[in-house]
Design a protein around this motif. Structure first.
Motif, PDB file in Angstrom:
ATOM      1  N   VAL A  56       0.442 -16.585  10.142  1.00 23.54           N
ATOM      2  CA  VAL A  56       1.761 -15.801  10.256  1.00 23.54           C
ATOM      3  C   VAL A  56       2.647 -15.916   9.199  1.00 23.54           C
ATOM      4  CG1 VAL A  56       3.739 -15.862  11.710  1.00 23.54           C
ATOM      5  CG2 VAL A  56       1.582 -16.156  12.869  1.00 23.54           C
ATOM      6  N   ALA A  57       2.694 -16.845   8.370  1.00 18.27           N
ATOM      7  CA  ALA A  57       3.250 -17.276   7.109  1.00 18.27           C
ATOM      8  C   ALA A  57       2.605 -16.116   5.891  1.00 18.27           C
ATOM      9  CB  ALA A  57       3.425 -18.669   6.725  1.00 18.27           C
ATOM     10  N   PHE A  58       1.482 -16.577   6.096  1.00 24.04           N
ATOM     11  CA  PHE A  58       0.805 -15.669   5.010  1.00 24.04           C
ATOM     12  C   PHE A  58       0.766 -13.991   5.335  1.00 24.04           C
ATOM     13  CE2 PHE A  58      -3.146 -13.408   3.130  1.00 24.04           C
ATOM     14  CZ  PHE A  58      -3.229 -13.747   1.907  1.00 24.04           C
ATOM     15  N   SER A  59       0.742 -13.579   6.497  1.00 26.46           N
ATOM     16  CA  SER A  59       0.783 -12.079   6.843  1.00 26.46           C
ATOM     17  C   SER A  59       2.482 -11.828   6.595  1.00 26.46           C
ATOM     18  CB  SER A  59       0.704 -12.072   8.413  1.00 26.46           C
ATOM     19  OG  SER A  59       0.888 -10.806   8.544  1.00 26.46           O
ATOM     20  N   SER A  60       3.182 -12.518   6.879  1.00 26.11           N
ATOM     21  CA  SER A  60       4.823 -12.493   6.579  1.00 26.11           C
ATOM     22  C   SER A  60       5.008 -12.059   5.111  1.00 26.11           C
ATOM     23  CB  SER A  60       5.717 -13.504   7.305  1.00 26.11           C
ATOM     24  OG  SER A  60       5.453 -13.466   8.559  1.00 26.11           O
ATOM     25  N   ILE A  61       4.404 -13.111   4.290  1.00 26.13           N
ATOM     26  CA  ILE A  61       4.658 -12.794   2.872  1.00 26.13           C
ATOM     27  C   ILE A  61       4.169 -11.748   2.285  1.00 26.13           C
ATOM     28  CG2 ILE A  61       4.135 -13.921   0.578  1.00 26.13           C
ATOM     29  CD1 ILE A  61       4.520 -16.651   2.138  1.00 26.13           C
ATOM     30  N   SER A  62       2.895 -11.527   2.862  1.00 24.64           N
ATOM     31  CA  SER A  62       1.954 -10.227   2.262  1.00 24.64           C
ATOM     32  C   SER A  62       2.843  -8.755   2.869  1.00 24.64           C
ATOM     33  CB  SER A  62       0.802 -10.054   2.727  1.00 24.64           C
ATOM     34  OG  SER A  62      -0.101 -11.130   2.201  1.00 24.64           O
ATOM     35  N   LEU A  63       3.186  -8.868   4.077  1.00 27.05           N
ATOM     36  CA  LEU A  63       4.075  -7.740   4.330  1.00 27.05           C
ATOM     37  C   LEU A  63       5.474  -7.462   3.611  1.00 27.05           C
ATOM     38  CD1 LEU A  63       4.547  -5.365   6.599  1.00 27.05           C
ATOM     39  CD2 LEU A  63       5.694  -7.317   8.074  1.00 27.05           C
ATOM     40  N   TYR A  64       6.036  -8.640   3.301  1.00 28.51           N
ATOM     41  CA  TYR A  64       7.443  -8.525   2.588  1.00 28.51           C
ATOM     42  C   TYR A  64       7.061  -7.865   1.073  1.00 28.51           C
ATOM     43  CZ  TYR A  64      11.249  -9.977  -0.772  1.00 28.51           C
ATOM     44  OH  TYR A  64      12.064  -9.840  -1.441  1.00 28.51           O
ATOM     45  N   TYR A  65       5.946  -8.255   0.459  1.00 28.37           N
ATOM     46  CA  TYR A  65       5.553  -7.611  -0.946  1.00 28.37           C
ATOM     47  C   TYR A  65       4.968  -6.444  -0.518  1.00 28.37           C
ATOM     48  CZ  TYR A  65       6.615 -12.095  -3.320  1.00 28.37           C
ATOM     49  OH  TYR A  65       7.401 -13.002  -3.910  1.00 28.37           O
ATOM     50  N   LEU A  66       4.147  -6.030   0.570  1.00 27.90           N
ATOM     51  CA  LEU A  66       3.908  -4.716   0.806  1.00 27.90           C
ATOM     52  C   LEU A  66       5.081  -3.830   0.851  1.00 27.90           C
ATOM     53  CD1 LEU A  66       1.535  -2.583   1.592  1.00 27.90           C
ATOM     54  CD2 LEU A  66       1.901  -3.336   3.737  1.00 27.90           C
ATOM     55  N   LEU A  67       6.111  -4.212   1.789  1.00 30.37           N
ATOM     56  CA  LEU A  67       7.230  -3.190   1.548  1.00 30.37           C
ATOM     57  C   LEU A  67       7.884  -2.842   0.279  1.00 30.37           C
ATOM     58  CD1 LEU A  67       8.645  -4.331   5.226  1.00 30.37           C
ATOM     59  CD2 LEU A  67       7.449  -2.292   4.651  1.00 30.37           C
ATOM     60  N   ALA A  68       7.960  -3.769  -0.368  1.00 33.55           N
ATOM     61  CA  ALA A  68       8.466  -3.585  -1.925  1.00 33.55           C
ATOM     62  C   ALA A  68       7.611  -2.706  -2.670  1.00 33.55           C
ATOM     63  CB  ALA A  68       8.908  -5.013  -2.500  1.00 33.55           C
ATOM     64  N   GLU A  69       6.343  -3.010  -2.644  1.00 31.31           N
ATOM     65  CA  GLU A  69       5.455  -2.280  -3.454  1.00 31.31           C
ATOM     66  C   GLU A  69       5.275  -0.957  -2.890  1.00 31.31           C
ATOM     67  OE1 GLU A  69       3.340  -1.691  -6.743  1.00 31.31           O
ATOM     68  OE2 GLU A  69       4.193  -3.551  -6.169  1.00 31.31           O
ATOM     69  N   TRP A  70       5.524  -0.708  -1.524  1.00 36.69           N
ATOM     70  CA  TRP A  70       5.529   0.679  -0.905  1.00 36.69           C
ATOM     71  C   TRP A  70       6.592   1.602  -1.711  1.00 36.69           C
ATOM     72  CZ3 TRP A  70       2.561   1.649   3.769  1.00 36.69           C
ATOM     73  CH2 TRP A  70       2.752   2.907   4.055  1.00 36.69           C
ATOM     74  N   THR A  71       7.753   0.951  -1.726  1.00 43.58           N
ATOM     75  CA  THR A  71       8.855   1.831  -2.226  1.00 43.58           C
ATOM     76  C   THR A  71       8.637   2.111  -3.716  1.00 43.58           C
ATOM     77  OG1 THR A  71      10.224  -0.234  -2.530  1.00 43.58           O
ATOM     78  CG2 THR A  71      10.546   0.920  -0.465  1.00 43.58           C
ATOM     79  N   THR A  72       7.948   1.106  -4.449  1.00 44.37           N
ATOM     80  CA  THR A  72       7.908   1.342  -5.816  1.00 44.37           C
ATOM     81  C   THR A  72       6.687   2.489  -5.941  1.00 44.37           C
ATOM     82  OG1 THR A  72       8.370  -0.923  -6.333  1.00 44.37           O
ATOM     83  CG2 THR A  72       7.214   0.251  -7.930  1.00 44.37           C
ATOM     84  N   GLN A  73       5.700   2.370  -5.007  1.00 49.17           N
ATOM     85  CA  GLN A  73       4.632   3.547  -5.106  1.00 49.17           C
ATOM     86  C   GLN A  73       5.057   4.961  -4.885  1.00 49.17           C
ATOM     87  OE1 GLN A  73       2.678   5.093  -2.669  1.00 49.17           O
ATOM     88  NE2 GLN A  73       1.186   5.958  -4.258  1.00 49.17           N
ATOM     89  N   ASP A  74       6.049   4.875  -3.803  1.00 49.25           N
ATOM     90  CA  ASP A  74       6.529   6.314  -3.501  1.00 49.25           C
ATOM     91  C   ASP A  74       7.544   6.711  -4.650  1.00 49.25           C
ATOM     92  OD1 ASP A  74       7.347   8.018  -1.597  1.00 49.25           O
ATOM     93  OD2 ASP A  74       9.320   7.485  -1.445  1.00 49.25           O
ATOM     94  N   ALA A  75       8.194   5.835  -5.459  1.00 43.54           N
ATOM     95  CA  ALA A  75       8.774   6.465  -6.616  1.00 43.54           C
ATOM     96  C   ALA A  75       8.024   6.861  -7.784  1.00 43.54           C
ATOM     97  CB  ALA A  75       9.864   5.131  -7.021  1.00 43.54           C
ATOM     98  N   ALA A  76       6.668   5.934  -7.837  1.00 44.31           N
ATOM     99  CA  ALA A  76       5.741   6.383  -8.919  1.00 44.31           C
ATOM    100  C   ALA A  76       5.217   7.767  -8.408  1.00 44.31           C
ATOM    101  CB  ALA A  76       4.772   5.425  -8.863  1.00 44.31           C
ATOM    102  N   HIS A  77       4.971   8.054  -7.231  1.00 45.86           N
ATOM    103  CA  HIS A  77       4.312   9.403  -6.718  1.00 45.86           C
ATOM    104  C   HIS A  77       5.496  10.323  -7.267  1.00 45.86           C
ATOM    105  CE1 HIS A  77       2.089  12.108  -4.571  1.00 45.86           C
ATOM    106  NE2 HIS A  77       3.040  12.276  -3.942  1.00 45.86           N
ATOM    107  N   LYS A  78       6.493  10.366  -6.782  1.00 50.01           N
ATOM    108  CA  LYS A  78       7.532  11.314  -6.941  1.00 50.01           C
ATOM    109  C   LYS A  78       7.494  11.468  -8.526  1.00 50.01           C
ATOM    110  CE  LYS A  78      10.282  10.620  -2.789  1.00 50.01           C
ATOM    111  NZ  LYS A  78      11.450  10.074  -2.203  1.00 50.01           N
ATOM    112  N   ASN A  79       7.562  10.554  -9.449  1.00 49.00           N
ATOM    113  CA  ASN A  79       7.419  10.821 -10.742  1.00 49.00           C
ATOM    114  C   ASN A  79       6.299  11.363 -11.230  1.00 49.00           C
ATOM    115  OD1 ASN A  79       8.396  10.240 -13.578  1.00 49.00           O
ATOM    116  ND2 ASN A  79       6.754   8.764 -13.669  1.00 49.00           N
ATOM    117  N   TYR A  80       5.305  11.092 -10.736  1.00 48.50           N
ATOM    118  CA  TYR A  80       4.058  12.067 -11.063  1.00 48.50           C
ATOM    119  C   TYR A  80       4.151  13.397 -10.692  1.00 48.50           C
ATOM    120  CZ  TYR A  80      -0.870  13.266 -11.171  1.00 48.50           C
ATOM    121  OH  TYR A  80      -1.852  13.977 -11.237  1.00 48.50           O
ATOM    122  N   GLN A  81       4.793  13.832  -9.747  1.00 48.90           N
ATOM    123  CA  GLN A  81       4.951  15.124  -8.988  1.00 48.90           C
ATOM    124  C   GLN A  81       5.827  15.649  -9.921  1.00 48.90           C
ATOM    125  OE1 GLN A  81       6.222  14.826  -5.125  1.00 48.90           O
ATOM    126  NE2 GLN A  81       4.405  15.326  -4.342  1.00 48.90           N
TER     127      GLN A  81
END
Length: 98
Positions: free
Chosen positions: A17-42
């Motif tokens: 549960v701890a490993f999953s929670s930590i990975s989920l935290y970083y996934l959500l942060a990376e997801w917003t960064t990826q969304d911004a990178a996609h908008k920049n690419y567009q």
């Protein structure tokens, strides 16, 4: 709760549960960064003054964040699988009635 259940809970379920929670935290942060990178690419792709090098750099940034999202998602799934193995182990322990 007997000793075997406690050991499974402490050494398998909680780390999963701890490993999953930590990975989920970083996934959500990376997801917003990826969304911004996609908008920049567009934006770069729609720009009439964009050069091929600019497009390649923007695409590489988007792909980098996309791969990071994939890796963090795998971490979430791995943590959940480890926790599920521990819960399954707790549920299948034989009941000791004396």
């Amino acid at each position: 709760m007997n000793m075997r259940s406690l050991v499974l809970f402490v050494f398998v379920v909680l780390p999963g549960v701890a490993f999953s929670s930590i990975s989920l935290y970083y996934l959500l942060a990376e997801w917003t960064t990826q969304d911004a990178a996609h908008k920049n690419y567009q934006q770069v792709a729609k720009s009439p003054s964009a050069k091929v090098g600019d497009l390649l750099i923007a695409q590489a940034a988007e792909n980098r964040h996309r791969i990071n999202c994939f890796a963090q998602g795998v971490g979430v799934l791995l943590g959940v699988a480890i926790a599920a193995i521990g819960i399954h182990g707790i549920c299948t322990l034989p009941n000791k009635t004396s």
